[in-house]
Scaffold this motif. Structure first.
Motif, short mmCIF file in Angstrom:
data_model
loop_
_atom_site.label_atom_id
_atom_site.label_comp_id
_atom_site.label_asym_id
_atom_site.label_seq_id
_atom_site.Cartn_x
_atom_site.Cartn_y
_atom_site.Cartn_z
N LEU A 85 0.83 -1.20 0.00
CA LEU A 85 0.00 0.00 0.00
C LEU A 85 0.87 1.25 0.00
N TYR A 86 1.90 1.26 0.81
CA TYR A 86 2.83 2.41 0.88
C TYR A 86 3.49 2.64 -0.48
N ARG A 87 3.93 1.58 -1.11
CA ARG A 87 4.57 1.70 -2.44
C ARG A 87 3.59 2.23 -3.47
N GLN A 88 2.35 1.75 -3.42
CA GLN A 88 1.33 2.22 -4.37
C GLN A 88 1.08 3.72 -4.19
N ILE A 89 0.99 4.14 -2.94
CA ILE A 89 0.76 5.56 -2.66
C ILE A 89 1.92 6.39 -3.19
N LEU A 90 3.14 5.94 -2.96
CA LEU A 90 4.30 6.69 -3.45
C LEU A 90 4.33 6.75 -4.98
N ARG A 91 3.93 5.67 -5.63
CA ARG A 91 3.89 5.65 -7.11
C ARG A 91 2.90 6.70 -7.63
N VAL A 92 1.75 6.79 -7.00
CA VAL A 92 0.74 7.76 -7.43
C VAL A 92 1.24 9.18 -7.14
N ILE A 93 1.88 9.36 -6.01
CA ILE A 93 2.41 10.69 -5.66
C ILE A 93 3.41 11.16 -6.71
N ARG A 94 4.20 10.25 -7.25
CA ARG A 94 5.18 10.62 -8.29
C ARG A 94 4.51 11.13 -9.56
N GLN A 95 3.22 10.85 -9.73
CA GLN A 95 2.49 11.32 -10.90
C GLN A 95 1.93 12.72 -10.73
N VAL A 96 2.00 13.27 -9.51
CA VAL A 96 1.51 14.62 -9.26
C VAL A 96 2.40 15.60 -10.03
N PRO A 97 1.77 16.47 -10.84
CA PRO A 97 2.57 17.37 -11.68
C PRO A 97 3.44 18.36 -10.91
N ASN A 98 2.96 18.85 -9.80
CA ASN A 98 3.67 19.87 -9.03
C ASN A 98 4.66 19.20 -8.06
N LYS A 99 5.95 19.51 -8.21
CA LYS A 99 7.00 18.90 -7.37
C LYS A 99 6.83 19.26 -5.90
N GLY B 127 -6.07 3.58 4.34
CA GLY B 127 -5.04 3.87 3.36
C GLY B 127 -5.52 3.62 1.94
N LYS B 128 -6.31 2.58 1.76
CA LYS B 128 -6.85 2.28 0.43
C LYS B 128 -7.82 3.37 -0.02
N ARG B 129 -8.62 3.89 0.92
CA ARG B 129 -9.53 4.99 0.58
C ARG B 129 -8.72 6.24 0.21
N CYS B 130 -7.67 6.51 0.96
CA CYS B 130 -6.81 7.66 0.66
C CYS B 130 -6.15 7.49 -0.71
N LEU B 131 -5.71 6.27 -1.01
CA LEU B 131 -5.09 5.98 -2.31
C LEU B 131 -6.09 6.23 -3.43
N LYS B 132 -7.32 5.78 -3.26
CA LYS B 132 -8.35 5.98 -4.28
C LYS B 132 -8.60 7.47 -4.51
N GLU B 133 -8.73 8.24 -3.43
CA GLU B 133 -8.93 9.68 -3.55
C GLU B 133 -7.74 10.36 -4.22
N LEU B 134 -6.55 9.92 -3.87
CA LEU B 134 -5.34 10.47 -4.45
C LEU B 134 -5.30 10.20 -5.95
N LYS B 135 -5.62 8.97 -6.35
CA LYS B 135 -5.65 8.62 -7.77
C LYS B 135 -6.66 9.49 -8.52
N ASN B 136 -7.84 9.69 -7.93
CA ASN B 136 -8.86 10.53 -8.55
C ASN B 136 -8.37 11.96 -8.70
N SER B 137 -7.74 12.48 -7.67
CA SER B 137 -7.24 13.86 -7.72
C SER B 137 -6.14 14.02 -8.77
N VAL B 138 -5.26 13.04 -8.85
CA VAL B 138 -4.17 13.10 -9.84
C VAL B 138 -4.72 13.03 -11.25
N SER B 139 -5.72 12.17 -11.47
CA SER B 139 -6.29 12.06 -12.81
C SER B 139 -7.01 13.35 -13.21
N LEU B 140 -7.61 14.04 -12.26
CA LEU B 140 -8.28 15.31 -12.54
C LEU B 140 -7.25 16.42 -12.82
#
Length: 86
Positions: free
Chosen positions: A24-38, A71-84
């Motif tokens: 779960l931690y690795r998945q969250i970090l992978r999604v965070i790396r997709q955030v456009p703003n450093k 954590g899974k709910r946070c990951l889902k929200e994070l993925k949605n926010s990144v895709s938007l």
């Protein structure tokens, strides 16, 4: 020779939960790396690290499962926010 510390033997269920938490931690970090703003990437990775460290002392399997679901709910929200944001 130095002192050796003996690690306690963990159950299969604890081993599986530990793996699930790490995954779960690795998945969250992978999604965070997709955030456009450093800057936001840095903030989010610090948030994730802090959350996982603050809860690393838990040993009750029910509590750990509850935090995994959170954590899974946070990951889902994070993925949605990144895709938007793309």
């Amino acid at each position: 020779m130095g002192k050796q510390t003996i690690k306690p033997i963990i159950s299969l269920q604890q081993f599986i939960l530990k793996h699930e938490v790490k995954d779960l931690y690795r998945q969250i970090l992978r999604v965070i790396r997709q955030v456009p703003n450093k800057e936001h990437q840095l903030e989010l990775s610090q948030w994730a690290r802090t959350e996982f460290r603050q809860n690393s002392y838990h040993t009750d399997e029910i509590v750990i499962k509850m935090y995994i679901q959170y954590g899974k709910r946070c990951l889902k929200e994070l993925k949605n926010s990144v895709s938007l944001a793309k």
